[in-house]
Design an enzyme around this catalytic site. Structure first.
Site, PDB file in Angstrom:
ATOM      1  N   THR A  73       1.035  -1.113   0.002  1.00 34.20           N
ATOM      2  CA  THR A  73      -0.041   0.001  -0.056  1.00 34.20           C
ATOM      3  C   THR A  73       0.909   1.248   0.050  1.00 34.20           C
ATOM      4  O   THR A  73       0.793   2.229  -0.702  1.00 34.20           O
ATOM      5  CB  THR A  73      -1.022  -0.034   1.260  1.00 34.20           C
ATOM      6  OG1 THR A  73      -1.546  -1.182   1.220  1.00 34.20           O
ATOM      7  CG2 THR A  73      -1.904   1.124   1.141  1.00 34.20           C
ATOM      8  N   ASN A 155      -5.719  -9.508  -7.692  1.00 40.13           N
ATOM      9  CA  ASN A 155      -5.648 -10.281  -6.476  1.00 40.13           C
ATOM     10  C   ASN A 155      -6.803 -11.191  -6.273  1.00 40.13           C
ATOM     11  O   ASN A 155      -6.711 -12.215  -5.693  1.00 40.13           O
ATOM     12  CB  ASN A 155      -5.546  -9.201  -5.211  1.00 40.13           C
ATOM     13  CG  ASN A 155      -6.650  -8.252  -5.265  1.00 40.13           C
ATOM     14  OD1 ASN A 155      -6.455  -7.443  -6.407  1.00 40.13           O
ATOM     15  ND2 ASN A 155      -7.407  -8.071  -4.375  1.00 40.13           N
ATOM     16  N   SER A 203       4.984  -6.217  -2.358  1.00 45.67           N
ATOM     17  CA  SER A 203       4.987  -6.689  -0.942  1.00 45.67           C
ATOM     18  C   SER A 203       5.631  -7.900  -0.332  1.00 45.67           C
ATOM     19  O   SER A 203       5.148  -8.819  -0.978  1.00 45.67           O
ATOM     20  CB  SER A 203       3.437  -6.513  -0.523  1.00 45.67           C
ATOM     21  OG  SER A 203       3.037  -6.823   0.759  1.00 45.67           O
ATOM     22  N   GLY A 204       6.152  -7.946   0.763  1.00 49.92           N
ATOM     23  CA  GLY A 204       6.573  -8.980   1.271  1.00 49.92           C
ATOM     24  C   GLY A 204       5.909 -10.209   1.564  1.00 49.92           C
ATOM     25  O   GLY A 204       6.095 -11.387   1.380  1.00 49.92           O
ATOM     26  N   HIS A 205       4.836  -9.826   2.328  1.00 43.62           N
ATOM     27  CA  HIS A 205       4.048 -10.750   2.928  1.00 43.62           C
ATOM     28  C   HIS A 205       3.337 -11.875   1.882  1.00 43.62           C
ATOM     29  O   HIS A 205       2.476 -12.701   2.240  1.00 43.62           O
ATOM     30  CB  HIS A 205       3.313 -10.291   3.941  1.00 43.62           C
ATOM     31  CG  HIS A 205       2.024  -9.566   3.503  1.00 43.62           C
ATOM     32  ND1 HIS A 205       0.673 -10.226   3.694  1.00 43.62           N
ATOM     33  CD2 HIS A 205       1.796  -8.399   3.114  1.00 43.62           C
ATOM     34  CE1 HIS A 205      -0.222  -9.176   3.230  1.00 43.62           C
ATOM     35  NE2 HIS A 205       0.499  -8.049   2.902  1.00 43.62           N
ATOM     36  N   THR A 241      14.010   4.989   9.902  1.00 46.11           N
ATOM     37  CA  THR A 241      14.997   3.938  10.033  1.00 46.11           C
ATOM     38  C   THR A 241      14.678   2.564   9.545  1.00 46.11           C
ATOM     39  O   THR A 241      13.600   2.179   9.422  1.00 46.11           O
ATOM     40  CB  THR A 241      15.364   3.825  11.639  1.00 46.11           C
ATOM     41  OG1 THR A 241      15.595   4.938  12.185  1.00 46.11           O
ATOM     42  CG2 THR A 241      16.340   2.664  11.832  1.00 46.11           C
ATOM     43  N   CYS A 329     -17.968  -7.813   3.655  1.00 44.57           N
ATOM     44  CA  CYS A 329     -19.120  -7.842   4.500  1.00 44.57           C
ATOM     45  C   CYS A 329     -18.923  -6.287   5.091  1.00 44.57           C
ATOM     46  O   CYS A 329     -18.169  -5.977   5.858  1.00 44.57           O
ATOM     47  CB  CYS A 329     -19.110  -8.818   5.657  1.00 44.57           C
ATOM     48  SG  CYS A 329     -20.500  -8.760   6.660  1.00 44.57           S
TER      49      CYS A 329
HETATM   50  N1  PLP Z   1      -2.080  -4.569  -4.298  1.00 42.73           N
HETATM   51  C1  PLP Z   1      -2.420  -5.794  -4.524  1.00 42.73           C
HETATM   52  C2  PLP Z   1      -2.907  -6.232  -5.893  1.00 42.73           C
HETATM   53  C3  PLP Z   1      -2.783  -6.645  -3.330  1.00 42.73           C
HETATM   54  O1  PLP Z   1      -3.488  -7.735  -3.501  1.00 42.73           O
HETATM   55  C4  PLP Z   1      -2.487  -6.094  -2.016  1.00 42.73           C
HETATM   56  C5  PLP Z   1      -2.723  -6.901  -0.806  1.00 42.73           C
HETATM   57  O2  PLP Z   1      -3.678  -7.774  -0.659  1.00 42.73           O
HETATM   58  C6  PLP Z   1      -1.774  -4.770  -1.922  1.00 42.73           C
HETATM   59  C7  PLP Z   1      -1.630  -4.147  -2.929  1.00 42.73           C
HETATM   60  C8  PLP Z   1      -1.533  -4.241  -0.451  1.00 42.73           C
HETATM   61  O3  PLP Z   1      -0.372  -4.751  -0.082  1.00 42.73           O
HETATM   62  P1  PLP Z   1      -0.031  -4.599   1.449  1.00 42.73           P
HETATM   63  O4  PLP Z   1      -0.929  -5.607   2.390  1.00 42.73           O
HETATM   64  O5  PLP Z   1       1.393  -5.026   1.630  1.00 42.73           O
HETATM   65  O6  PLP Z   1      -0.105  -3.240   1.796  1.00 42.73           O
END
Ligand code: PLP
Length: 397
Positions: A73, A155, A203-205, A241, A329
């Site tokens: 984000t 996504n 995004s890492g996660h 940092t 929801c």
């Molecule tokens: N963009 C897409 C296509 C995503 O699927 C997501 C998270 O689901 C994000 C942005 C946001 O990433 P983050 O959760 O690291 O802020």
């Protein structure tokens, strides 16, 4: 409950054991600040640069083009706000109707609250398979366009947009091009050296690093305006940092993702296809949402008409199966997803949509378990659904 079958990897992923191991020393003995003058702090500066190389290597980029951020984000916000800041005379933002809220809600806010009464926003439609029309994109670019932001992979459906083609059109018009590649990185090959992309978010996660770390690629020579202004970190492009353990983790995750891009993602796709085929062939009135081939290898979005996606998820949860639905929801009413609505998926099908998103840690046995467990759930929900009973005959072959 026996072991969870985790099929919600587009929401977040497990931290890879190798990643946990790589970050561990930076959570314990190596806790210095890389900006410190003393050797103790300075010794964590090199691992940050190594991680930057690992991320760059996965993307076909140069390490100086990588800025570490806190999440996808933040990367999206930084890219779009930077593009607007460096082109103050331009007032048009071009994007699509199916972007993640990280892009979509920012653009909607900028359209309302941007300087001078807000930016002019174009959100391009998609077709019934969730695909963007390249000609529409080209026609929507104009001399007033400050930035075009088009996601690499959706996504919810996994649909892959033709990034090379749309980027080329933007470049030809002198428009900065950003892509939200949060779902694509690590799942499909990316070589930014050969692509007309100015900025890319990740995004890492989503690729087996922990939550709270992301990166933004900014092509060398691209004019840039930082979002977080503060210290001189990240070559004055992002104050704050450095999150050393998370940065090291992201580097390791990128290295692993690169190693796994071919064989492992092929295996993931085979499992996804097995699951999809197994469910579509069960005579459940099921339909796939999204392009059949231009799709991430790990994602399938399936609608079961005349049942509620949330009800399916709750019943799957009772069997230890984690998936997600396309509905959100809100305030007690279930709104179908903006992505499925943009694709024109009928209301009754959009409500019954379930997204399964796999990872390299899933197994074929897990797919078979879902294929076994889900059909009775759908039949049961249809029986008790007020609209399901009447429509069942039409929906099921
Ligand atoms: N963009 C897409 C296509 C995503 O699927 C997501 C998270 O689901 C994000 C942005 C946001 O990433 P983050 O959760 O690291 O802020």
């Amino acid at each position: 409950m026996s072991k969870v079958i985790y099929l919600d990897n587009n929401a977040t992923t497990a931290v890879a054991p190798e990643v946990r191991e790589a970050m561990e020393p930076f959570l314990t003995e190596l806790y210095g600040n890389p900006s410190s003058i003393h050797t103790f702090g300075g010794q964590v500066a090199h691992p940050i640069e190594e991680a930057r190389e690992q991320v760059a290597d996965l993307l076909g980029a140069h390490p100086t083009e990588i800025i570490f951020t806190s999440c996808g984000t933040e990367s999206d916000s930084t890219a779009i706000r930077s593009a607007l800041a460096v082109a103050p005379g331009r007032r048009h933002i071009l994007t699509t109707r199916v972007e993640h809220p990280a892009v979509r809600n920012l653009c909607l806010a900028l359209a309302k609250e941007g300087p001078g009464g807000g930016y002019r926003l174009t959100e391009l439609p998609v077709d019934a398979e969730g695909m963007l029309n390249i000609a529409d994109f080209g026609n929507a670019l104009d001399d007033d366009t400050a930035v075009a932001s088009v996601m690499w992979a959706n996504n919810e459906t996994g649909v892959l947009f033709p990034i090379s083609e749309v980027g080329a059109l933007a470049r030809a018009r002198g428009v900065l091009f950003h892509t939200d590649a949060v779902q694509a990185v690590g799942k499909v090959p990316i070589n930014l050296a050969d692509l007309p992309v100015d900025m890319l978010s990740l995004s890492g996660h989503k690729l087996h690093a922990p939550k709270g770390i992301g990166a933004l690629y900014v092509r060398r020579g691209t004019r840039f305006s930082p979002y977080l202004v503060g210290g001189h970190q990240e070559r004055n492009r992002r104050g704050g940092t450095e999150a050393v353990p998370s940065i090291v983790a992201l580097g390791k995750a990128a290295e692993l993702a690169k190693q796994r891009l071919n064989d492992e993602q092929t295996r993931v796709q085979a499992m996804r296809d097995r699951l999809e085929k197994g469910l579509l062939e069960k005579g459940l009135g099921a339909r796939r949402n999204g392009h059949p081939t231009a799709r991430l290898p790990n994602t399938t979005n399936i609608s079961f008409e005349f049942v509620e996606g949330e009800a399916i998820l709750l019943m799957l949860d009772q069997h230890g199966i984690c998936a997600s639905s396309g509905s959100a929801c809100t305030t007690g009413s279930l709104e179908p997803s903006h992505v499925l609505r943009a694709m024109g998926v009928p209301f009754t099908a959009a409500h019954g949509s379930v997204r399964f998103s796999l990872s390299v840690y899933n197994t074929e046995q897990e797919m078979d378990r879902v294929i076994e467990v889900l059909p009775p759930i759908i039949r049961r929900l249809r029986e008790i659904s007020p609209f399901g009973r009447d429509k069942l005959a039409q929906a099921t072959p």
